[in-house]
Design an enzyme around this catalytic site. Structure first.
Site, short mmCIF file in Angstrom:
data_model
loop_
_atom_site.label_atom_id
_atom_site.label_comp_id
_atom_site.label_asym_id
_atom_site.label_seq_id
_atom_site.Cartn_x
_atom_site.Cartn_y
_atom_site.Cartn_z
CG ASP C 20 -2.03 -0.90 1.26
OD1 ASP C 20 -1.83 -2.06 0.88
OD2 ASP C 20 -3.14 -0.49 1.64
NE ARG C 100 -3.20 2.23 13.21
CZ ARG C 100 -2.29 1.43 12.68
NH1 ARG C 100 -1.00 1.74 12.66
NH2 ARG C 100 -2.66 0.30 12.11
CG ASP C 129 -6.02 1.40 12.58
OD1 ASP C 129 -6.07 1.55 13.82
OD2 ASP C 129 -5.60 0.37 12.05
CB SER C 185 -4.93 -7.61 7.01
OG SER C 185 -4.61 -6.47 7.75
#
Lengths: 412, 412, 412, 412
Positions: C20, C100, C129, C185
């Site tokens: 990504d 995060r 997120d 993932s």
């Protein structure tokens, strides 16, 4: 503890100077107990000359009388009630409960100084005050023992009620003033006044039957409204109507102004005592009610939804802790740290209008941490960005709303 | 949804019949959308002749106008607010929030009947009502799509505010009566009336500037108090001042009596909208305030400490659910079961005295599930058993109080 | 924000260095956007050589690559999770959520330094997120705008999924290593590793199908138990098995020891995402699980009933705040003050026995604030005082128990 | 109550048939008290032949022995624990606490039938069981008085501990089997087994020292995992591994299967007793742990965020109510209505894998009210609508995040 445990001991007795105080003191001295009497001056509005207490207690046989001015400490703790909005069961300001903690914390150093380890008090065996005296004392000083004559069979055998005490005091020439049954029992300090017992135990006795001690009923308040303005800085009231004030002045002036408009006068509650009994009280607390409502208006401006959500249960918890005698414990201390952080946001000026018992919002000014924005709140001014966001916001919320229906959890 | 999604579609539009309703209806019809207008008669106190709405909407181009009487349902749901004491953020009665759910539940069957799957409403993109319309609708009927012109760029491009709408309606000869800016925006139904926006957005506008619609301010209320007596049976008010009443009459009569004494008139709150914005409102809800305070007095008599402890957070939760549009969801349904059980205990007669905005406790009678016992509560009558128990009770509590100190968790 | 808003702008993009990251960076640069790439080194257990990220990002067109070591900060924040027992919905350790916040707090000073006000990230439009990135960033620095390509129609038009990205990167000779679909993932840092998506979306995929990245499943753990001893001082772990440690070493060693015994490996949860969607994850967090259970044993010794009662909802609230991106807000800050006070009591040594995923209590020693007293707890040693107190204690409690029955609230 | 209050009275004594039961019964009979012994058969796993109890009690002088099978009722109440996830202080299953309520409810009708109004029990004066016996009894039947020999000075004067009781029983030829000190005290029923006291009072005694009575420690469990599948219908387990089961079979089979894999065996907790003392226990509850974890997996699928938010505190509250002897009170009854509503959603099949004390999620199937949707949860499949909504969703949330910073409530 019973009388037998006190023989030839020295006890420090918390006294108010009234009928109970004189009776208990003289009776204990008669039984060979040395009594040091202790009275905290908490700014009792129903006590004309607190110095008289000294004379009465010494005349009743106390070997020493300690009269201590705790008005400043109780005013500061009163502001903590305001800051935590600690109304018991969401209703009245529990000014009696908090005062017991202040008194106990006042007494203990005097006891340590004199090597006294027995604390006496005149609270009854069915009430909450006995709990507060004992838990606060033993939490702060675990070697303390507590003697409560109203739980002692020996004392109870001699004194069944008010009449026997009056006869006893008159018989011994003690300087009591009480000569007949009081219709209610009251407990008072600068923060508030509680009426209970007597005729109030009958639920058909209207609140209107008590006589206010800290102000007036709305019916006899002025016919014109008065604007009251208070500025808070980091949680503390720092000025009233533009004049700088100390914590004590904040309480005194709010009592005076609020009281004359009937604010916080005559609130009735049937509450759940710690011992599991329901009891009824009628409450007065003009300053706390007035400052408390102003503070709530300020909190509405600085607390967001999440901060409010965490503030509310902590507020309820603190009020319960005070009620049950746990003001000094770990859970209250920890909770207070949370409140203290939020106090840091509570700076601003609030004006309210007072009229016959009502506090109406008037204006809010100079609130640096305010989350209220006239521009954002406005329904009128619609930018070209906002509405699209709301469409998406609702699109997202709608996913879970629909899912509930599709899972058979909701139906038309 | 945007205009493009509506072309040649049929939409059911919730309307009040005012300026927005006429403008949106006519504009949509102009764009080729078929509009069925829907108005719930919720006993709006500010609506003189609700039948006029029909004429105005048909004149604005609606192909059909549905006017439905939902006064009984909203009165019944109003009593649920009383029973759960569901004041938003502990303060005012959220009568607008609950009304949206009633309206949506009223509209949906008419939409299903006509095969319409688009619901339109005139709520803005920054408020709470858009949330309630959408969540309630999609929870009850997930295939529903919602069109909100105030979130649609096409509509916004034509109508920036009130002035453009007045011009548009006058230009098209639509039967509007509005000719100038209103100082505030109001939302009303038989349960309550909300004032917000306009001058109220300025926090220095006192509450006194609004004009009450459901009663009078305390200042203009009668100079003599009035006693109000309500009997509840399993949570429902069944008589007022001795006369049997229906749920609707309970609301109507309490509105009339409370309103004339200034009860529940003019409460101000700065609240946290669901979208995260602070907004200010001034609220009226005489019946809910009056019945709500009476009910609280009744609850004080029948709920013990543990029942109160579980009631309070559920009450707060329900008020939040209503505010956020979740009245119909699983969590509210489940919470209601808990309240319903407690309603079963709420039988009794409460009298209060009303005077210039104040509700004072007067008397409580005939309460079969009351936990209050005059004998047990009494401080005077001390049996020979009770005091010993309290000594032990405190002995047990003292063990943990002392342990806190011994573990270094508390200090003098 | 959409692509159009970025033209000729400079953006700081949070990257992991994977497929990504390369795709988004190269595509943005192609569209005329200057990309400064930012990677926080959070001790990702699945990242062999984090320096490779620099090479890949520069090769993908980033004008600058910032690689910052935040291992110490995330370890310290990990200990805050332990201290507040902040498990999401009571279950797993939300290590992704907290990370995060750490990353955002790391990025912002670099953005300010360079005058960049657009933050980009590769989180999807359905996950949590994106919420944490945006709320943390805008709360700490309100002028920040956020660009999320997975919410941008322009980006989505070019890249429907993994295959298109691989083709794109290979076509442009970008240094990606991914060549086929990953079954799940993962998100990882030194505190924990989250597996989700892919085959895990099917609720009939057992947890056993994932491959642990921070240890081993219980099945392949040693056949002999190991005793693990940690000492906490005022909430912080200060030694493990007798050796002094830093916060980072506490996490590293507990990961190593816990991980090899299968502690905290493979916890499954179906959770409620902030956006209202249910999602499933499988979690690993050996150090937090091991230290967390030890800390809970310590709390059991130092918190009394009331402190526990206030700790529990605050713990739940903090976990929710982290989950929803509100770690930095007022409510969390205030809540943390409460936890911090309780940390002050959390000193002591806890030993546990580790065996195939199980943490069993072994011993507790040297706990100065412990409320546990072997003498008091003992059932055997009955003094002549205690039993009388209990008789009274129960006498008092019995009054309200009986009252419930007499009020018709309970029946046999 | 003390011995003097019992003279020539008839008492119903809850007995287990052990050393205490024989001693107390014989001693009371010697003092002229008539003793009717009562034992509830609760499926005690440590009682080989419960019929022997009858012989021992009659031999000890009981005038009558009532042995009642309450296995079905306790199994049904055990499922209520599962449904409300009522773990005490979030940890272990309080199987002793709930059993006292079942026993009391069993005894009372027999007492009424015989006109006996004194209930006796052998629980100590420092524990929780005395509280549960007394509150449950007086709540269901307020005229009941409770006699607890371990709080009676007369009894205590004769029996200081275990040794005196053994000597007494041997001296009177009573059929006891105990001949030496037990290392721990245990309490057991079909739901669970509690070990406490004795060596366990020393916090350096590892859990491993107890001997499991309902299964095995993980160390001696099989080396291969076993899949366990349970189907719930409206909250109740209706089949295990495909075979239909009754509530009792659900408990029995889950005990057998869970127990052999070490599930729920050996959980240690230091808890806060109602009387304020900390005590330590080691717990076994294979069926509740196994069914409880499966039920939690099911709840994760059917409860949305708001339902979970209301479920959690009610769950905690119910566990506290059971612990403190309030299972029958108004607050528990009302709370149960809420749980009951959520039970209505709990239909589905859950499979887990059992291995050496661990319960790992295996699969979930056929869950009609599930809110989990593989399609919605998927991160991969991004439609063209969703991402735009998220952009708006975050735009709305961002407004308040930024406002916090602008109001000086957050800083970088």
């Amino acid at each position: 503890m019973e009388l037998a445990d006190l023989k030839n001991q020295k006890i420090m007795l918390a006294v108010s100077g009234g009928l109970d105080s004189c009776t208990i003191t003289h009776w204990l001295v008669e039984q060979g107990v040395e009594v040091v009497a202790y009275t905290a001056d908490l700014g009792q509005p129903d006590e004309k000359n607190i110095e008289d207490v000294r004379d009465r207690m010494l005349a009743s046989g106390a070997s020493e009388m300690i009269l201590e001015d705790l008005i400043d400490p109780i005013c500061r703790v009163g502001l903590q009630l305001v800051q935590s909005q600690a109304r018991y069961e969401g209703g009245y300001w529990n000014t009696t409960g908090i005062a017991r903690h202040v008194t106990v914390a006042g007494m203990l150093p005097h006891m340590q100084e004199r090597g006294i380890h027995i604390m006496g008090h005149g609270a009854t065996g069915r009430g909450n005050d006995q709990v507060r005296f004992q838990l606060a004392a033993q939490m702060l000083s675990p070697q303390i023992e507590v003697y409560a004559p109203w739980r002692d069979p020996a004392f109870l055998a001699s004194f069944g009620g008010r009449k026997e005490m009056i006869d006893y005091c008159q018989g011994h020439g003690l300087p009591i003033t009480a000569t007949h049954d009081k219709p209610f029992s009251t407990d008072a300090n600068i923060l508030g006044l509680t009426h209970e017992a007597g005729q109030l135990e009958d639920l058909t006795t209207p609140v209107a039957l008590i006589e206010p001690g800290m102000g007036t009923f709305p019916q006899s308040a002025p016919d014109t409204a008065e604007v009251f303005t208070v500025r808070f800085a980091k949680g503390d009231p720092v000025s009233i109507n533009g004049e700088a004030i100390s914590p004590r002045q904040a309480i005194e002036q709010s009592n005076a102004i609020g009281g004359r408009h009937g604010i916080g006068i005559g609130l009735h509650a049937v509450e759940n005592r710690f011992v599991g009994i329901k009891s009824r009280g009628v409450y007065e607390a003009p300053a706390l009610e007035l400052l408390g409502q102003c503070y709530e208006y300020l909190l509405q401006l600085v607390l967001d939804r999440r901060a409010r959500k965490i503030f509310s249960p902590i507020s309820a918890f603190i009020s319960e802790q005070i009620y049950q005698g746990y003001w000094f414990d770990t859970a209250t201390q920890a909770s207070w740290k949370l409140i203290e952080h939020l106090n840091g946001l509570a700076t601003g000026t609030i004006s309210v209008s007072l009229y016959k018992g009502q506090v109406a919002f008037h204006a809010a000014n100079d609130i640096p941490h305010s989350l209220y924005s006239e521009d954002t709140a406005s329904m009128e001014d619609i930018g070209d960005f906002d509405h699209k966001d709301s469409e998406g916001f609702l699109g997202v919320l709608g996913v879970s709303a629909r899912a509930l229906n599709q899972a058979g959890q909701t139906t038309l």
